[in-house]
Write a protein that holds these residues in place. Sequence first.
Motif, PDB file in Angstrom:
ATOM      1  N   LEU A  44       0.919  -1.234  -0.110  1.00 33.59           N
ATOM      2  CA  LEU A  44      -0.103  -0.026   0.053  1.00 33.59           C
ATOM      3  C   LEU A  44       0.839   1.233   0.007  1.00 33.59           C
ATOM      4  CD1 LEU A  44      -2.711  -1.037   2.639  1.00 33.59           C
ATOM      5  CD2 LEU A  44      -3.054  -0.936  -0.063  1.00 33.59           C
ATOM      6  N   GLY A  45       2.177   0.973   0.306  1.00 35.00           N
ATOM      7  CA  GLY A  45       3.009   2.170   0.289  1.00 35.00           C
ATOM      8  C   GLY A  45       2.972   3.136   1.461  1.00 35.00           C
ATOM      9  N   LYS A  46       2.511   2.630   2.502  1.00 35.15           N
ATOM     10  CA  LYS A  46       2.331   3.256   3.776  1.00 35.15           C
ATOM     11  C   LYS A  46       3.355   2.828   4.851  1.00 35.15           C
ATOM     12  CE  LYS A  46      -1.711   4.715   2.280  1.00 35.15           C
ATOM     13  NZ  LYS A  46      -1.928   6.041   1.933  1.00 35.15           N
ATOM     14  N   MET A  47       3.292   3.666   5.984  1.00 26.16           N
ATOM     15  CA  MET A  47       4.143   3.471   7.098  1.00 26.16           C
ATOM     16  C   MET A  47       3.892   2.400   7.842  1.00 26.16           C
ATOM     17  SD  MET A  47       4.612   7.252   8.918  1.00 26.16           S
ATOM     18  CE  MET A  47       5.437   6.646  10.435  1.00 26.16           C
ATOM     19  N   TYR A  48       4.728   1.668   8.642  1.00 24.05           N
ATOM     20  CA  TYR A  48       4.589   0.465   9.227  1.00 24.05           C
ATOM     21  C   TYR A  48       5.204   0.603  10.652  1.00 24.05           C
ATOM     22  CZ  TYR A  48       5.439  -4.193  10.651  1.00 24.05           C
ATOM     23  OH  TYR A  48       5.514  -5.429  11.235  1.00 24.05           O
ATOM     24  N   LEU A  49       4.338  -0.192  11.604  1.00 21.65           N
ATOM     25  CA  LEU A  49       5.137  -0.436  12.937  1.00 21.65           C
ATOM     26  C   LEU A  49       4.669  -1.739  13.561  1.00 21.65           C
ATOM     27  CD1 LEU A  49       2.865  -0.017  15.308  1.00 21.65           C
ATOM     28  CD2 LEU A  49       3.077   2.577  14.697  1.00 21.65           C
ATOM     29  N   PHE A  50       5.082  -1.970  14.559  1.00 25.81           N
ATOM     30  CA  PHE A  50       4.365  -3.459  15.089  1.00 25.81           C
ATOM     31  C   PHE A  50       4.105  -3.249  16.537  1.00 25.81           C
ATOM     32  CE2 PHE A  50       9.040  -4.346  14.937  1.00 25.81           C
ATOM     33  CZ  PHE A  50       9.226  -4.796  16.277  1.00 25.81           C
ATOM     34  N   CYS A  51       3.231  -4.029  17.102  1.00 19.70           N
ATOM     35  CA  CYS A  51       3.051  -4.109  18.474  1.00 19.70           C
ATOM     36  C   CYS A  51       3.609  -5.367  19.095  1.00 19.70           C
ATOM     37  CB  CYS A  51       1.401  -4.032  18.713  1.00 19.70           C
ATOM     38  SG  CYS A  51       0.835  -2.346  18.531  1.00 19.70           S
ATOM     39  N   GLN A  52       3.977  -5.555  20.301  1.00 23.59           N
ATOM     40  CA  GLN A  52       4.488  -6.801  20.725  1.00 23.59           C
ATOM     41  C   GLN A  52       3.999  -6.907  22.332  1.00 23.59           C
ATOM     42  OE1 GLN A  52       8.686  -6.774  20.684  1.00 23.59           O
ATOM     43  NE2 GLN A  52       9.118  -4.943  21.457  1.00 23.59           N
ATOM     44  N   ARG A  53       4.153  -7.971  23.019  1.00 28.77           N
ATOM     45  CA  ARG A  53       3.586  -7.799  24.378  1.00 28.77           C
ATOM     46  C   ARG A  53       4.824  -7.757  25.113  1.00 28.77           C
ATOM     47  NH1 ARG A  53      -1.108  -9.243  26.195  1.00 28.77           N
ATOM     48  NH2 ARG A  53      -1.721 -10.543  24.099  1.00 28.77           N
ATOM     49  N   LYS A  54       4.907  -6.860  26.105  1.00 28.45           N
ATOM     50  CA  LYS A  54       5.886  -6.716  27.241  1.00 28.45           C
ATOM     51  C   LYS A  54       5.438  -6.623  28.629  1.00 28.45           C
ATOM     52  CE  LYS A  54       9.868  -3.598  28.020  1.00 28.45           C
ATOM     53  NZ  LYS A  54      10.302  -2.082  27.637  1.00 28.45           N
ATOM     54  N   ASP A  55       5.794  -7.354  29.390  1.00 29.39           N
ATOM     55  CA  ASP A  55       5.690  -7.509  30.662  1.00 29.39           C
ATOM     56  C   ASP A  55       4.003  -7.912  30.986  1.00 29.39           C
ATOM     57  OD1 ASP A  55       8.133  -7.137  31.682  1.00 29.39           O
ATOM     58  OD2 ASP A  55       7.748  -4.866  31.630  1.00 29.39           O
ATOM     59  N   GLY A  56       3.592  -8.542  29.883  1.00 32.55           N
ATOM     60  CA  GLY A  56       2.252  -9.058  29.856  1.00 32.55           C
ATOM     61  C   GLY A  56       1.017  -7.931  29.215  1.00 32.55           C
ATOM     62  N   GLN A  57       1.634  -6.921  28.839  1.00 25.40           N
ATOM     63  CA  GLN A  57       0.785  -5.778  28.220  1.00 25.40           C
ATOM     64  C   GLN A  57       1.266  -5.493  26.769  1.00 25.40           C
ATOM     65  OE1 GLN A  57      -1.700  -4.469  29.791  1.00 25.40           O
ATOM     66  NE2 GLN A  57      -1.349  -5.597  31.410  1.00 25.40           N
ATOM     67  N   MET A  58       0.310  -5.322  25.816  1.00 27.13           N
ATOM     68  CA  MET A  58       0.664  -4.930  24.356  1.00 27.13           C
ATOM     69  C   MET A  58       1.283  -3.599  24.476  1.00 27.13           C
ATOM     70  SD  MET A  58       0.192  -6.643  21.848  1.00 27.13           S
ATOM     71  CE  MET A  58      -0.582  -8.319  21.357  1.00 27.13           C
ATOM     72  N   SER A  59       2.339  -3.371  23.462  1.00 22.55           N
ATOM     73  CA  SER A  59       3.083  -2.132  23.463  1.00 22.55           C
ATOM     74  C   SER A  59       3.403  -1.906  22.218  1.00 22.55           C
ATOM     75  CB  SER A  59       4.189  -2.098  24.531  1.00 22.55           C
ATOM     76  OG  SER A  59       5.171  -2.997  24.438  1.00 22.55           O
ATOM     77  N   ILE A  60       4.173  -0.890  21.899  1.00 21.14           N
ATOM     78  CA  ILE A  60       4.700  -0.264  20.666  1.00 21.14           C
ATOM     79  C   ILE A  60       6.047   0.121  21.151  1.00 21.14           C
ATOM     80  CG2 ILE A  60       4.671   1.343  18.751  1.00 21.14           C
ATOM     81  CD1 ILE A  60       1.747   1.812  19.165  1.00 21.14           C
ATOM     82  N   ARG A  61       6.929  -0.601  20.323  1.00 20.70           N
ATOM     83  CA  ARG A  61       8.302  -0.353  20.572  1.00 20.70           C
ATOM     84  C   ARG A  61       8.882   1.053  20.589  1.00 20.70           C
ATOM     85  NH1 ARG A  61      13.244  -4.266  18.674  1.00 20.70           N
ATOM     86  NH2 ARG A  61      14.881  -3.179  19.669  1.00 20.70           N
ATOM     87  N   SER A  62       9.778   1.599  21.309  1.00 17.23           N
ATOM     88  CA  SER A  62       9.944   2.957  21.310  1.00 17.23           C
ATOM     89  C   SER A  62      10.865   3.154  20.088  1.00 17.23           C
ATOM     90  CB  SER A  62      10.992   3.450  22.435  1.00 17.23           C
ATOM     91  OG  SER A  62      12.183   2.474  22.669  1.00 17.23           O
ATOM     92  N   GLY A  63      10.637   4.238  19.492  1.00 17.39           N
ATOM     93  CA  GLY A  63      11.411   4.601  18.122  1.00 17.39           C
ATOM     94  C   GLY A  63      10.512   4.758  17.040  1.00 17.39           C
ATOM     95  N   PHE A  64       9.434   4.138  16.991  1.00 20.19           N
ATOM     96  CA  PHE A  64       8.246   4.317  15.798  1.00 20.19           C
ATOM     97  C   PHE A  64       7.709   5.724  16.225  1.00 20.19           C
ATOM     98  CE2 PHE A  64       8.097  -0.351  15.796  1.00 20.19           C
ATOM     99  CZ  PHE A  64       8.451  -0.701  14.589  1.00 20.19           C
ATOM    100  N   GLN A  65       7.758   6.201  14.916  1.00 22.09           N
ATOM    101  CA  GLN A  65       7.035   7.823  14.957  1.00 22.09           C
ATOM    102  C   GLN A  65       5.503   7.691  14.612  1.00 22.09           C
ATOM    103  OE1 GLN A  65       9.278   9.882  12.188  1.00 22.09           O
ATOM    104  NE2 GLN A  65      11.477   9.482  12.963  1.00 22.09           N
ATOM    105  N   ILE A  66       4.903   8.031  15.717  1.00 21.20           N
ATOM    106  CA  ILE A  66       3.462   7.823  15.530  1.00 21.20           C
ATOM    107  C   ILE A  66       2.910   9.301  16.407  1.00 21.20           C
ATOM    108  CG2 ILE A  66       2.955   5.534  15.573  1.00 21.20           C
ATOM    109  CD1 ILE A  66       2.534   5.480  18.491  1.00 21.20           C
ATOM    110  N   LYS A  67       1.839   9.734  16.192  1.00 25.75           N
ATOM    111  CA  LYS A  67       1.110  10.825  16.573  1.00 25.75           C
ATOM    112  C   LYS A  67      -0.242  10.817  16.736  1.00 25.75           C
ATOM    113  CE  LYS A  67       1.694  13.364  12.361  1.00 25.75           C
ATOM    114  NZ  LYS A  67       2.319  14.563  11.809  1.00 25.75           N
ATOM    115  N   PRO A  68      -1.091  11.626  17.640  1.00 27.19           N
ATOM    116  CA  PRO A  68      -2.527  11.166  17.700  1.00 27.19           C
ATOM    117  C   PRO A  68      -2.927  11.973  16.401  1.00 27.19           C
ATOM    118  CG  PRO A  68      -1.659  12.288  19.729  1.00 27.19           C
ATOM    119  CD  PRO A  68      -0.131  12.158  18.781  1.00 27.19           C
ATOM    120  N   GLY A  69      -4.316  11.522  15.918  1.00 27.40           N
ATOM    121  CA  GLY A  69      -4.784  11.800  14.706  1.00 27.40           C
ATOM    122  C   GLY A  69      -4.343  10.871  13.573  1.00 27.40           C
ATOM    123  N   MET A  70      -3.326   9.908  13.744  1.00 28.86           N
ATOM    124  CA  MET A  70      -3.274   8.891  12.688  1.00 28.86           C
ATOM    125  C   MET A  70      -4.463   8.193  12.450  1.00 28.86           C
ATOM    126  SD  MET A  70       0.842   8.157  13.204  1.00 28.86           S
ATOM    127  CE  MET A  70       2.093   8.877  12.042  1.00 28.86           C
TER     128      MET A  70
END
Length: 266
Positions: A157-183
């Motif tokens: 699709l030619g779009k940005m990409y990130l992935f989620c993973q479980r950390k300490d039992g909780q879903m999280s987004i690894r630091s470093g991905f550039q995200i912002k409200p409104g996406m």
Amino acid sequence: MDNYKTLKTFNDSVEANLAKNYLLQNGIDVFLADEYAGEMFSNVVRGIKLNVHIDDYDRAEELMRALPDNTEQENPEQDEIIEILEDSGALLEGHFKLTSGLHSGQYIEKIRVIQYPEKVAALCNKLAEKVKDLEPDIIVGMAMGGIVLGYEVGKELGKMYLFCQRKDGQMSIRSGFQIKPGMKAIIIEDIVTTGGSVIEVIELLRSLGIEVLAIGLLVDRSGGKVDFGVRTEPLLSLNIISYKPEECPLCENGVPLTVPGSSDKK
């Protein structure tokens, strides 16, 4: 069997036999086709055909209207998806503990698909086609199998990409991905039964101010019963029976239990 015509296609042997016996009790000349052909999983995805003599077809059709319609018709458009899974050796029979905690006699080993890049590309091309009318800012994959699938859909699709993973039992987004409200996001996952992990990711993204437009799935094992509250696009929808451990007939019959994979998804 030129004098017979397929009345319905079932994805469950019990339902198929109930319908067959019901028609036989009403004097209908009927038999089941493909019930024991090949592996049971092949029957689940391709269907068990209820064939009726053409002279009895109209009456059989009328009788069947009195039964609850819990059957699922064969979908020729899904044949290529099924063939990819079969060619990869991903359709397994046995006694499995799913990541949801439920037990099942069938399991889809997505790793056997992911190890073939050309098959992944073909599947993700089809997933991208299903959501190409949307305008996401970002594609979100889910660890582990959804990471590869999400990346490929993002590339298609030619779009940005990130992935989620479980950390300490909780879903999280690894630091470093550039995200912002409104996406706006599309979530890509491999296989769901109860969909618990997808729901966690939806809640995570919304807590960050990101709108979820749709969910793209390789396989929906629930047969469409899972409801994420947003548009959901599975490549393949299968109504595969799952059991609570305390109600599992495979456990009662002493069939050895296999715990495939190492994910702690729900």
